[in-house]
Scaffold this motif. Structure first.
Motif, short mmCIF file in Angstrom:
data_model
loop_
_atom_site.label_atom_id
_atom_site.label_comp_id
_atom_site.label_asym_id
_atom_site.label_seq_id
_atom_site.Cartn_x
_atom_site.Cartn_y
_atom_site.Cartn_z
N GLU A 20 47.63 -60.88 49.52
CA GLU A 20 48.16 -59.83 50.38
C GLU A 20 47.47 -58.49 50.10
O GLU A 20 47.10 -57.76 51.02
CB GLU A 20 49.67 -59.72 50.20
N LEU A 21 47.30 -58.18 48.82
CA LEU A 21 46.59 -56.94 48.46
C LEU A 21 45.15 -56.97 48.95
O LEU A 21 44.64 -55.96 49.46
CB LEU A 21 46.62 -56.73 46.95
N SER A 22 44.50 -58.11 48.82
CA SER A 22 43.11 -58.23 49.27
C SER A 22 43.00 -58.00 50.78
O SER A 22 42.07 -57.34 51.25
CB SER A 22 42.55 -59.61 48.92
N ALA A 23 43.95 -58.53 51.53
CA ALA A 23 43.94 -58.35 52.97
C ALA A 23 44.12 -56.87 53.34
O ALA A 23 43.43 -56.36 54.23
CB ALA A 23 45.04 -59.19 53.61
N ILE A 24 45.01 -56.19 52.64
CA ILE A 24 45.22 -54.76 52.89
C ILE A 24 43.96 -53.98 52.53
O ILE A 24 43.49 -53.15 53.32
CB ILE A 24 46.45 -54.24 52.11
N ARG A 25 43.39 -54.25 51.36
CA ARG A 25 42.17 -53.56 50.92
C ARG A 25 41.03 -53.77 51.91
O ARG A 25 40.35 -52.83 52.31
CB ARG A 25 41.75 -54.06 49.55
N ASP A 26 40.83 -55.01 52.33
CA ASP A 26 39.72 -55.31 53.23
C ASP A 26 39.92 -54.71 54.62
O ASP A 26 38.96 -54.31 55.27
CB ASP A 26 39.49 -56.81 53.30
N SER A 27 41.16 -54.61 55.06
CA SER A 27 41.46 -53.94 56.34
C SER A 27 41.11 -52.46 56.27
O SER A 27 40.51 -51.91 57.19
CB SER A 27 42.93 -54.10 56.69
N ILE A 28 41.47 -51.84 55.17
CA ILE A 28 41.13 -50.42 54.98
C ILE A 28 39.63 -50.25 54.90
O ILE A 28 39.06 -49.36 55.56
CB ILE A 28 41.84 -49.85 53.73
#
Length: 86
Positions: A20-28
């Motif tokens: 979940e954190l990776s998805a947020i980071r990559d979206s940003i």
């Protein structure tokens, strides 16, 4: 408004929290690279991820990366939490 889908492969031993954190980071990261957005909204049902991101001095490397992105870019990032599961 433009929507994009980003796919990444995580190590098989990754936790849901890390995913979940990776998805947020990559979206940003993707939004910052596009540079045509002055704000982005990231929807997620991950309460634990949002709490970790909001915590000062969090030692998780992905959380630190997200916090650095938020602080170092002139972009408004809104984390929008919703309940997905009943």
């Amino acid at each position: 408004s433009q929507q994009q889908t980003i796919k990444i492969r995580l190590p098989t031993h990754s936790s849901i929290f890390t995913a979940e954190l990776s998805a947020i980071r990559d979206s940003i990261n993707q939004s910052v690279q596009n540079q045509n957005n002055d704000s982005i909204i990231i929807p997620s049902d991950s309460r634990s991820s949002f709490e970790a991101i909001m915590k000062y001095n969090n030692n998780h490397p992905i959380v630190q990366s997200i916090q650095d992105q938020v602080m170092n870019n002139r972009i408004t990032i809104k984390l929008c939490r919703f309940k997905w599961h009943h």
